[in-house]
Structures are given as structure tokens and as C-alpha cells.
Write an enzyme that holds these catalytic residues in place. Sequence first.
Site, PDB file in Angstrom:
ATOM      1  CE1 TYR A  34      35.294  50.104  36.869  1.00 42.94           C
ATOM      2  CE2 TYR A  34      35.699  52.143  36.043  1.00 42.94           C
ATOM      3  CZ  TYR A  34      35.935  51.113  36.932  1.00 42.94           C
ATOM      4  OH  TYR A  34      37.287  51.042  37.603  1.00 42.94           O
ATOM      5  CG  HIS A 112      34.793  43.954  41.902  1.00 38.90           C
ATOM      6  ND1 HIS A 112      35.027  45.134  42.537  1.00 38.90           N
ATOM      7  CD2 HIS A 112      35.276  42.949  42.822  1.00 38.90           C
ATOM      8  CE1 HIS A 112      35.419  44.856  43.963  1.00 38.90           C
ATOM      9  NE2 HIS A 112      35.504  43.669  44.051  1.00 38.90           N
TER      10      HIS A 112
HETATM   11  O1  CA2 Z   1      34.903  46.914  38.538  1.00 36.00           O
HETATM   12  C1  CA2 Z   1      34.470  47.547  39.497  1.00 36.00           C
HETATM   13  O2  CA2 Z   1      33.295  47.491  39.864  1.00 36.00           O
HETATM   14  C2  CA2 Z   1      35.489  48.270  40.610  1.00 36.00           C
HETATM   15  O3  CA2 Z   1      34.792  48.122  41.908  1.00 36.00           O
HETATM   16  C3  CA2 Z   1      35.188  49.722  40.038  1.00 36.00           C
HETATM   17  C4  CA2 Z   1      36.254  50.699  41.043  1.00 36.00           C
HETATM   18  C5  CA2 Z   1      37.356  50.270  40.931  1.00 36.00           C
HETATM   19  O4  CA2 Z   1      38.439  50.979  41.978  1.00 36.00           O
HETATM   20  C6  CA2 Z   1      37.641  48.813  41.498  1.00 36.00           C
HETATM   21  O5  CA2 Z   1      39.069  48.457  41.174  1.00 36.00           O
HETATM   22  C7  CA2 Z   1      37.010  47.836  40.527  1.00 36.00           C
HETATM   23  C8  CA2 Z   1      36.182  52.068  40.443  1.00 36.00           C
HETATM   24  C9  CA2 Z   1      34.562  52.619  40.631  1.00 36.00           C
HETATM   25  C10 CA2 Z   1      34.869  53.772  39.838  1.00 36.00           C
HETATM   26  O6  CA2 Z   1      33.603  54.028  39.117  1.00 36.00           O
HETATM   27  C11 CA2 Z   1      33.596  54.731  37.915  1.00 36.00           C
HETATM   28  C12 CA2 Z   1      32.697  54.783  36.874  1.00 36.00           C
HETATM   29  C13 CA2 Z   1      32.712  55.525  35.978  1.00 36.00           C
HETATM   30  C14 CA2 Z   1      33.478  56.436  35.604  1.00 36.00           C
HETATM   31  C15 CA2 Z   1      34.689  56.581  36.516  1.00 36.00           C
HETATM   32  C16 CA2 Z   1      34.777  55.717  37.577  1.00 36.00           C
END
Ligand code: CA2
Length: 159
Positions: A34, A112
Site C-alpha cells: 500500500y 484502489h
Molecule cells: O488496494 C486497495 O486500496 C484496497 O481497497 C485496500 C483494502 C483491500 O481490502 C482491498 O481489496 C484493496 C485493504 C485496506 C487495508 O489497508 C491497510 C493498509 C496498511 C496496512 C494494512 C491494511
Amino acid sequence: MTAPKSSVASSVPHILVLHGPNLNLLGAREPEVYGHDSLADINARLDCLAQATGALCLSFQSNSEGALIDFIHAAPQKGIGFIVINPGGLTHSSVALRDALSGVALPFIEVHLSNIHAREPFRHRSMLADQAVGVIAGLGVRGYEFAVMWALEYLQKRS
Ligand code: CA2
């Protein structure tokens, strides 16, 4: 004569950027997926982008589906004309979020950070995408910036 404050505010394009569950962890965990920017970094950049064109960018993150839905319901009264949303994990499951966006009938772009189509099969489906003006995935933080720029152009053309 000075225009009343409310009419000044309503003439300024307002964009709402919504961040779903767990996105408050950005920058602290999983940077390989991310990126290194925190949510505050992202929001500040989007705010600058909007302000440079005389617009306003309001941001909201919640880990609660209900809070996100309540915020979407209140958006028209806040003068919001466009929503940019990263629904996080709710992308793949939330009929309620889809219904809330349809309910207010505001145009939105789904963003995303990661390319959800290059990840696990359960991330390939979005409950919102077919209702969106557009979807951006896999471009990291730049994806939010492109979405906000597109929204600004859209609102300028319609004003
Ligand atoms: O790629 C993306 O932006 C997502 O929306 C992020 C979501 C995921 O469930 C989608 O499939 C794709 C997850 C968000 C969690 O964000 C985190 C950030 C840092 C550490 C852990 C989780």
C-alpha cells in the site's frame, strides 16, 4: 453587497474523499502493498490539489460501514458534488455501501491503491464498480490524485 455566506460556499465545488476500513493503517503496515504515505499525507495532498483550483476537498475515514453510509447520506446537504471512494475490504462485500451511493445519486470514482485484479480472486469483484463513473486500481496514491483531478474537471464543466 456581500453575498450571504451560504451562497458563497455552495458555488465552490466540493469533493468528498472517503476511505474505508483499515486504511487508517496506511504508512504503518504493509508498505510493499500500500506504499509509505499515511492517510494524513494523502488527504493533505488532495486538499492542496483541490484548493489550487478553488475547490474544497473533504476527507473522512472510518472502520465502520454504518459511519461511512451515514456520511454518504449527509453528503448532498454538505454541498458535495462528487465522491472519490476507496471502500477498502467493503468493496468486495457491501451491498449496503452500494445502496447508499445509489441512494444519494452522486457521481463517484472507486479508487484502489493496489491492483485488485492482480491479487486474490475474492478481490476481483467489486460491489460498487458498475455504478461508478470510473475505477482506478494499482496506481498507488497517484490514483487518488487522478480521481480528484477528474472530479474537479467534471464539476467545473457542470458549473
Ligand atoms: O488496494 C486497495 O486500496 C484496497 O481497497 C485496500 C483494502 C483491500 O481490502 C482491498 O481489496 C484493496 C485493504 C485496506 C487495508 O489497508 C491497510 C493498509 C496498511 C496496512 C494494512 C491494511
